[in-house]
Design an enzyme around this catalytic site. Structure first.
Site, mmCIF file in Angstrom:
data_model
loop_
_atom_site.group_PDB
_atom_site.id
_atom_site.type_symbol
_atom_site.label_atom_id
_atom_site.label_comp_id
_atom_site.label_asym_id
_atom_site.label_seq_id
_atom_site.Cartn_x
_atom_site.Cartn_y
_atom_site.Cartn_z
ATOM 1 N N HIS A 230 -5.491 -0.851 4.957
ATOM 2 C CA HIS A 230 -5.086 0.566 4.939
ATOM 3 C C HIS A 230 -6.196 1.342 5.664
ATOM 4 O O HIS A 230 -7.242 1.622 5.093
ATOM 5 C CB HIS A 230 -4.938 1.012 3.483
ATOM 6 C CG HIS A 230 -4.437 2.422 3.304
ATOM 7 N ND1 HIS A 230 -3.487 2.759 2.380
ATOM 8 C CD2 HIS A 230 -4.768 3.586 3.909
ATOM 9 C CE1 HIS A 230 -3.246 4.060 2.422
ATOM 10 N NE2 HIS A 230 -4.027 4.602 3.340
ATOM 11 N N CYS B 121 -2.898 7.683 7.935
ATOM 12 C CA CYS B 121 -3.479 6.344 7.894
ATOM 13 C C CYS B 121 -2.468 5.334 8.458
ATOM 14 O O CYS B 121 -1.265 5.598 8.493
ATOM 15 C CB CYS B 121 -3.807 5.944 6.469
ATOM 16 S SG CYS B 121 -4.971 7.039 5.642
ATOM 17 N N THR C 155 0.849 -1.179 0.000
ATOM 18 C CA THR C 155 0.000 0.000 0.000
ATOM 19 C C THR C 155 0.892 1.238 0.000
ATOM 20 O O THR C 155 1.942 1.257 0.640
ATOM 21 C CB THR C 155 -1.047 -0.018 1.149
ATOM 22 O OG1 THR C 155 -2.055 0.953 0.847
ATOM 23 C CG2 THR C 155 -0.448 0.297 2.509
#
Lengths: 165, 211
Positions: free
Chosen positions: A49, A32, A26
């Site tokens: 994520h 995040c 990711t």
């Protein structure tokens, strides 16, 4: 099991599971948090994520389980178990939760990175999944890739190069 | 998605006009500041997933200079002024005479020049928007970060992401003299109103969403 190693891309507010020899990746984690849960003995791994700490923040009609720390971890765990992972062998590695902007005004209530990290750790504790490694906080964006052969999580930043956890 | 169901093509046209007026004003300001002709492209207004929004900024991993404003007042939302690194270097040179340092590590004076540039640009964009709609807008101080697009944009999506997996992005690009082929993009604005802000924008212009 697939013959050719693939890199599975996990988007924002998304989660995927896979098996050896694939990698999970990711890109551009800021506030995040990227969470990897894996069971080396059954060659399974999953990545989420996560954008927000708590599904109680949701105000939409449909709940995207992958978006929130609490729901994403439960979903990831149950999908891994569904594929045959055993709960006592599951381990976690996490990265992200940075503070991308230096907010001067605390009422901007943008401490979302640290809140995401706290929420992920709390949920891991609740689910009794040991946290093996982390690279969290700071103020750098991160791209992460998890290798299901070495079970290492590669974390790359713009300024500080890359490390394997 | 459900939240945006009632947004029609007509509503998107209105938002496009807002981008037009705002960025037009900002282009004029930049043009005066640099004493150069600056054009803008036709604004792009779209309902996009968060991943698609990062693609609009060159991909989640693309390193950009991001100057972020949190908007308060009658139209809460997030506003970004994004610059490619080469362009940031050129602006710094034009404004301070300093040669672009190693990427992502600017001197204090260079950072301050960039932040001020963002402030002027966003200020002229938002004052045009405020004049047009008669709505009060209070931008925060400019926050700057030079990092992967995914990392610097997602903090502006916190409000939107609690309601939806999609955002309406009013994207306007500024270019140096569009007539010359191969001109470089000077930077772009992303205006992302919070979901609750659309009503206020439409009402201020006498447009009501059907129930």
């Amino acid at each position: 099991m697939s013959e050719v190693k693939q890199i599975i891309k996990v988007g924002i507010a998304d989660l995927k599971i896979t098996e050896t020899p694939d990698s999970l990746r990711t890109a551009g984690l800021g506030s995040c948090v990227g969470v990897v849960l894996y069971d080396a003995s059954s060659s399974l791994a999953g990545m989420a994520h996560i954008m927000l700490p708590d599904s109680r923040m949701a105000r939409g009609r449909e709940l995207n389980l992958a978006k929130y720390a609490d729901t994403a971890l439960k979903e990831l765990l149950s999908r891994l178990m569904g594929q045959g992972a055993s709960s006592i062998n599951i381990r976690a590695k996490i990265a992200g939760g940075a503070q991308m902007f230096k907010f001067t005004n605390p009422s901007d209530s943008m401490r979302i990175g640290p809140r995401n990290i706290e929420a992920v750790k709390l949920e891991l504790e609740r689910l009794r999944v040991p946290l093996i490694a982390e690279d969290t906080g700071g103020n750098s964006g991160r791209t992460i890739e998890f290798d299901t052969g070495s079970w290492l999580l590669n974390v790359r930043t713009v300024n500080k190069g890359s490390i394997d956890l | 998605m459900e939240f945006y169901d009632r947004i029609t093509a007509f509503h998107l046209d209105i938002l496009r006009e807002i981008g037009n007026i705002g960025a037009g004003n900002a282009a004029t300001a930049l043009s005066k500041l640099l004493n150069k002709k600056i054009d803008m492209k036709v604004p792009d207004v779209s309902l996009v997933s968060f991943d698609e929004m990062m693609d609009m900024a060159g991909g989640a991993e693309n390193v950009v200079v991001s100057i972020f404003f949190r908007l308060e007042g009658e139209v809460p939302g997030s506003m970004f002024f994004l610059l490619p690194l080469e362009q940031a270097d050129r602006f710094i040179y034009q404004l301070t005479g300093e040669e672009g340092a190693a990427p992502v590590r600017y001197s204090e004076i260079a950072e301050s020049a960039l932040r001020e540039l963002g402030n002027i640009m966003a200020g002229s964009y938002l004052s045009a928007l405020s004049d047009f709609t008669s709505l009060c807008l209070y931008p925060s101080v400019p926050y700057m970060s030079i990092d992967m697009a995914g990392a610097v944009i997602s903090p502006g999506l916190i409000e939107t992401s609690q309601v939806s997996d999609f955002a309406i992005v009013i994207n306007t690009e500024l270019v140096e003299d569009e007539m010359t082929p191969g001109t470089r993009i000077n930077g772009c604005f992303f205006l992302v109103p919070d979901p609750g802000s659309f009503q206020a924008i439409f009402h201020s212009l006498g447009v009501y969403q059907s129930e």
